[in-house]
Design an enzyme around this catalytic site. Sequence first.
Site, mmCIF file in Angstrom:
data_model
loop_
_atom_site.group_PDB
_atom_site.id
_atom_site.type_symbol
_atom_site.label_atom_id
_atom_site.label_comp_id
_atom_site.label_asym_id
_atom_site.label_seq_id
_atom_site.Cartn_x
_atom_site.Cartn_y
_atom_site.Cartn_z
ATOM 1 N N ASP A 64 -1.560 -0.556 5.880
ATOM 2 C CA ASP A 64 -1.771 0.096 7.177
ATOM 3 C C ASP A 64 -3.232 0.157 7.594
ATOM 4 O O ASP A 64 -3.524 0.575 8.713
ATOM 5 C CB ASP A 64 -1.212 1.526 7.158
ATOM 6 N N ASP B 204 0.868 -1.164 0.000
ATOM 7 C CA ASP B 204 0.000 0.000 0.000
ATOM 8 C C ASP B 204 0.924 1.238 0.000
ATOM 9 O O ASP B 204 2.115 1.115 0.293
ATOM 10 C CB ASP B 204 -0.863 -0.060 1.264
ATOM 11 N N ASP C 220 -0.027 5.220 0.888
ATOM 12 C CA ASP C 220 -0.219 6.181 1.994
ATOM 13 C C ASP C 220 -0.234 5.476 3.345
ATOM 14 O O ASP C 220 -1.060 4.590 3.578
ATOM 15 C CB ASP C 220 -1.548 6.936 1.824
HETATM 16 O O1 LIG Z 1 -5.094 8.029 -0.569
HETATM 17 C C1 LIG Z 1 -5.935 7.250 -0.066
HETATM 18 O O2 LIG Z 1 -7.091 7.593 0.241
HETATM 19 C C2 LIG Z 1 -5.544 5.824 0.235
HETATM 20 O O3 LIG Z 1 -4.245 5.534 -0.200
HETATM 21 P P1 LIG Z 1 -3.600 4.110 0.176
HETATM 22 O O4 LIG Z 1 -4.497 3.072 -0.427
HETATM 23 O O5 LIG Z 1 -2.231 4.192 -0.461
HETATM 24 O O6 LIG Z 1 -3.529 4.040 1.663
HETATM 25 MG MG LIG Z 2 -2.718 3.225 3.389
#
Ligand SMILES: O=C(O)COP(=O)(O)O
Ligand SMILES: [Mg+2]
Length: 223
Positions: free
Chosen positions: A171, A9, A11
């Site tokens: 996360d 993932d 963020d």
């Molecule tokens: O930007 C978002 O809302 C989620 O991003 P992610 O899936 O990388 O955690």
């Molecule tokens: Mg994330």
Amino acid sequence: MTATTIVFDLDGTLIDTAPDLVESLNHTIAARDLAPVGYEDLTHLVGQGARVMIQRAFALRGAPITEDEIPALLDRFIDHYEASMPGKSRPYPGLIEALDRMRTAGFRLAVCTNKMERLARPLLERLELTAYFEAISGGDTFAFRKPDPEHILATVERAGGKADKVLMIGDSINDILAARNGNIPSIAVPFGYSDVPVEELGASHIIGHFDELTVELVERLIG
Ligand SMILES: O=C(O)COP(=O)(O)O
Ligand SMILES: [Mg+2]
């Protein structure tokens, strides 16, 4: 290179993007005179991309918003976020060393994020991370996104990996649920933006630091 793929993932997992997400979101909602949100709100706002984040910020402030008002606000967010990138966003401690370790061991690496692909790619590029990954997919790359396991599997396919040799690292609930829905082993990290304790996500394993991401652990989890 083996057909084993480690899917990350973005963020809150690879990169700590919170300060910039909050700043760009506040710039966006200021156009409608909404009070700024804080870091503590982010765990409830992030997870389904910028569009949903904006909608959730309006809901948090009790401000109504119609579908046709969203595109202009989304453009405002994208312009601000893209212009400031990479801003204060940085890879989490130990990430680069862990990616090097995994590459040396021959694993394929890929990114599966709900962030828009057009924002994920330049962010990874400006932090000099692009070359590590065989595939990078965003929340708008396919017709499905996390927690749909197809998002992980389509990313693995693009990376040239095998569907039954995948490990997901994330996360938040979207990541771990996508993995669980696809019978894919997963690792949860507690330093990102989950709105519940990561112990409650049902991941196969939890690591508190990327130093704990070892070849032995990956091999044990993939089986
Ligand atoms: O930007 C978002 O809302 C989620 O991003 P992610 O899936 O990388 O955690
Ligand atoms: Mg994330």
